[in-house]
Each structure stands twice: as structure tokens, then as C-alpha cells.
Design a protein around this motif. Structure first.
Motif, PDB file in Angstrom:
ATOM      1  N   HIS A 223      -5.058  12.605  -4.236  1.00 38.34           N
ATOM      2  CA  HIS A 223      -3.962  11.726  -3.856  1.00 38.34           C
ATOM      3  C   HIS A 223      -2.620  12.446  -3.898  1.00 38.34           C
ATOM      4  O   HIS A 223      -1.609  11.862  -3.561  1.00 38.34           O
ATOM      5  N   ARG A 224      -2.610  13.701  -4.333  1.00 34.26           N
ATOM      6  CA  ARG A 224      -1.375  14.481  -4.385  1.00 34.26           C
ATOM      7  C   ARG A 224      -0.859  14.679  -2.961  1.00 34.26           C
ATOM      8  O   ARG A 224      -1.629  14.877  -2.035  1.00 34.26           O
ATOM      9  N   ALA A 225       0.447  14.622  -2.801  1.00 32.13           N
ATOM     10  CA  ALA A 225       1.044  14.782  -1.475  1.00 32.13           C
ATOM     11  C   ALA A 225       1.871  16.069  -1.431  1.00 32.13           C
ATOM     12  O   ALA A 225       2.490  16.458  -2.422  1.00 32.13           O
ATOM     13  N   GLU A 226       1.852  16.709  -0.265  1.00 36.13           N
ATOM     14  CA  GLU A 226       2.661  17.899  -0.005  1.00 36.13           C
ATOM     15  C   GLU A 226       3.173  17.815   1.422  1.00 36.13           C
ATOM     16  O   GLU A 226       2.693  17.009   2.221  1.00 36.13           O
ATOM     17  N   ALA A 227       4.123  18.673   1.744  1.00 29.85           N
ATOM     18  CA  ALA A 227       4.686  18.695   3.090  1.00 29.85           C
ATOM     19  C   ALA A 227       3.642  19.169   4.092  1.00 29.85           C
ATOM     20  O   ALA A 227       2.913  20.137   3.850  1.00 29.85           O
ATOM     21  N   PHE A 228       3.576  18.477   5.230  1.00 30.22           N
ATOM     22  CA  PHE A 228       2.595  18.785   6.266  1.00 30.22           C
ATOM     23  C   PHE A 228       2.702  20.231   6.735  1.00 30.22           C
ATOM     24  O   PHE A 228       1.685  20.904   6.915  1.00 30.22           O
ATOM     25  N   ASP A 229       3.921  20.729   6.949  1.00 25.33           N
ATOM     26  CA  ASP A 229       4.069  22.069   7.519  1.00 25.33           C
ATOM     27  C   ASP A 229       3.433  23.145   6.645  1.00 25.33           C
ATOM     28  O   ASP A 229       2.809  24.071   7.143  1.00 25.33           O
ATOM     29  N   GLY A 230       3.529  23.007   5.340  1.00 28.28           N
ATOM     30  CA  GLY A 230       2.911  23.982   4.433  1.00 28.28           C
ATOM     31  C   GLY A 230       1.393  23.933   4.494  1.00 28.28           C
ATOM     32  O   GLY A 230       0.725  24.970   4.506  1.00 28.28           O
ATOM     33  N   LEU A 231       0.846  22.713   4.551  1.00 34.34           N
ATOM     34  CA  LEU A 231      -0.606  22.577   4.662  1.00 34.34           C
ATOM     35  C   LEU A 231      -1.093  23.135   5.995  1.00 34.34           C
ATOM     36  O   LEU A 231      -2.122  23.823   6.048  1.00 34.34           O
ATOM     37  N   LEU A 232      -0.358  22.859   7.064  1.00 35.80           N
ATOM     38  CA  LEU A 232      -0.740  23.376   8.380  1.00 35.80           C
ATOM     39  C   LEU A 232      -0.751  24.896   8.377  1.00 35.80           C
ATOM     40  O   LEU A 232      -1.704  25.516   8.849  1.00 35.80           O
ATOM     41  N   ARG A 233       0.287  25.521   7.826  1.00 33.68           N
ATOM     42  CA  ARG A 233       0.329  26.991   7.767  1.00 33.68           C
ATOM     43  C   ARG A 233      -0.872  27.546   6.991  1.00 33.68           C
ATOM     44  O   ARG A 233      -1.479  28.531   7.400  1.00 33.68           O
ATOM     45  N   ALA A 234      -1.214  26.903   5.883  1.00 29.34           N
ATOM     46  CA  ALA A 234      -2.333  27.378   5.066  1.00 29.34           C
ATOM     47  C   ALA A 234      -3.659  27.271   5.820  1.00 29.34           C
ATOM     48  O   ALA A 234      -4.486  28.194   5.789  1.00 29.34           O
ATOM     49  N   VAL A 235      -3.869  26.157   6.519  1.00 26.91           N
ATOM     50  CA  VAL A 235      -5.120  25.972   7.259  1.00 26.91           C
ATOM     51  C   VAL A 235      -5.187  26.935   8.444  1.00 26.91           C
ATOM     52  O   VAL A 235      -6.230  27.528   8.707  1.00 26.91           O
ATOM     53  N   VAL A 236      -4.082  27.117   9.153  1.00 21.42           N
ATOM     54  CA  VAL A 236      -4.063  28.068  10.273  1.00 21.42           C
ATOM     55  C   VAL A 236      -4.403  29.461   9.756  1.00 21.42           C
ATOM     56  O   VAL A 236      -5.189  30.187  10.376  1.00 21.42           O
TER      57      VAL A 236
END
Length: 169
Positions: free
Chosen positions: A80-93
Motif C-alpha cells: 500500500h506504500r505510494a511513490e511517484a509514478f515517474d520513479g517507478l516507471l524509470r525503474a521498470v524501464v
């Protein structure tokens, strides 16, 4: 005691589901290995080993998906922890780049995908990883996977476009 019993029941269901999901690819890899052993020429052995390698990659992907599911369903609040989308997107890419390089598929993050909206970590990471993996896997070699975001009221809409065949109706 009731919460502990529920957690144990959840773990048992997850283990049963994981075992069921892994049985088919493991059986297929066993057959591929037997075919490689029975091959008469080095060309046949190479072809059978390539099939085995593909099966192992699919199994590894399945295990990753199952682990993501387990993390997302964990009852410790981490999902349930939330983080900024852009950081998660960079990590997955970054995780998908080796696969996209091997498939000669470019990943393009379009403007707007630097969205700083707070999103649930486990669910968003799992969804992005699966979508990008499929886009790279089934997209055209030499193609582009384009990721864009936009706002629709309070919702963050993520679009992934590729040159793949899509899903039939």
C-alpha cells in the motif's frame, strides 16, 4: 490467532496456485531436455536447447509475476506504500531494457510520462512490468514501444503503444 490463521491459509493458497502455474512449464522443459538428449545431430541439439532456453525464460517470467503477486498481496502494508509514478516507471524501464535491446525494440518515454502522481508501489510496478514485457516480447523487432501518461480528472492514464498484434476480440 484469527489473523495468523488467515495469513497461513493465504500462504497455502498462494503456494498451491504457484505450484499449479509452474507445473506446465516445468513439464514442457523436461520434454525439451529429453528431445535434446535424443537429438542425433549438433544442429538438432542446438535447436532443442534453444527451445529449452525459451521455456526457461518463460518460467523465470512466471516466477517473477508470482513473486510480484505475493508482494502485492502481502499483509504487511508494503503493497500500500505510494511513490511517484515517474520513479517507478524509470525503474521498470531499466529492468526491461536488456530484453528490449535483445529484441531490437526501442522504449520511448513520451512527454507527460514524468508524472509525479503518487501511486501504489507493488501494483503499479507489477502492472508496468507486465505491460512493457508483453509490448517488447510481442512487438515488432526494430519497433518502438511508446509510453505516455495523461490526467483524466483525478485519474492518471498510462498508455503503452507498440507494433504488436494486439489482443483479439
Amino acid at each position: 490467532a484469527g489473523r495468523a490463521a488467515g495469513a497461513v491459509a493465504h500462504e497455502r493458497r498462494f503456494i498451491a496456485q504457484a505450484a499449479h502455474e509452474l507445473r506446465t512449464p516445468l513439464t514442457a522443459m523436461t520434454v525439451q531436455l529429453e528431445r535434446a538428449r535424443a537429438a542425433r545431430t549438433s544442429t538438432d541439439v542446438d535447436a532443442r536447447l534453444a527451445d529449452l532456453h525459451t521455456g526457461m525464460a518463460r518460467s523465470r517470467h512466471l516466477v517473477d509475476q508470482l513473486l510480484d503477486l505475493a508482494r502485492a498481496q502481502a499483509d504487511d502494508g508494503a503493497g500500500h506504500r505510494a511513490e511517484a509514478f515517474d520513479g517507478l516507471l524509470r525503474a521498470v524501464v531499466a529492468e526491461v531494457l536488456p530484453q528490449s535491446d535483445a529484441a531490437a525494440v526501442e522504449i520511448a518515454v513520451e512527454s507527460g510520462a514524468d508524472e509525479r502522481a503518487l501511486v501504489p508501489v507493488a501494483a503499479t510496478t507489477s502492472a508496468l512490468r507486465n505491460i512493457l514485457d508483453n509490448a517488447v516480447r510481442y512487438g515488432a523487432s526494430g519497433g518502438v514501444v511508446a509510453i505516455a501518461t495523461r490526467r483524466d480528472g483525478e485519474d492518471l492514464v498510462v498508455t503503452v503503444d507498440d507494433a504488436g498484434p494486439g489482443i483479439g476480440d
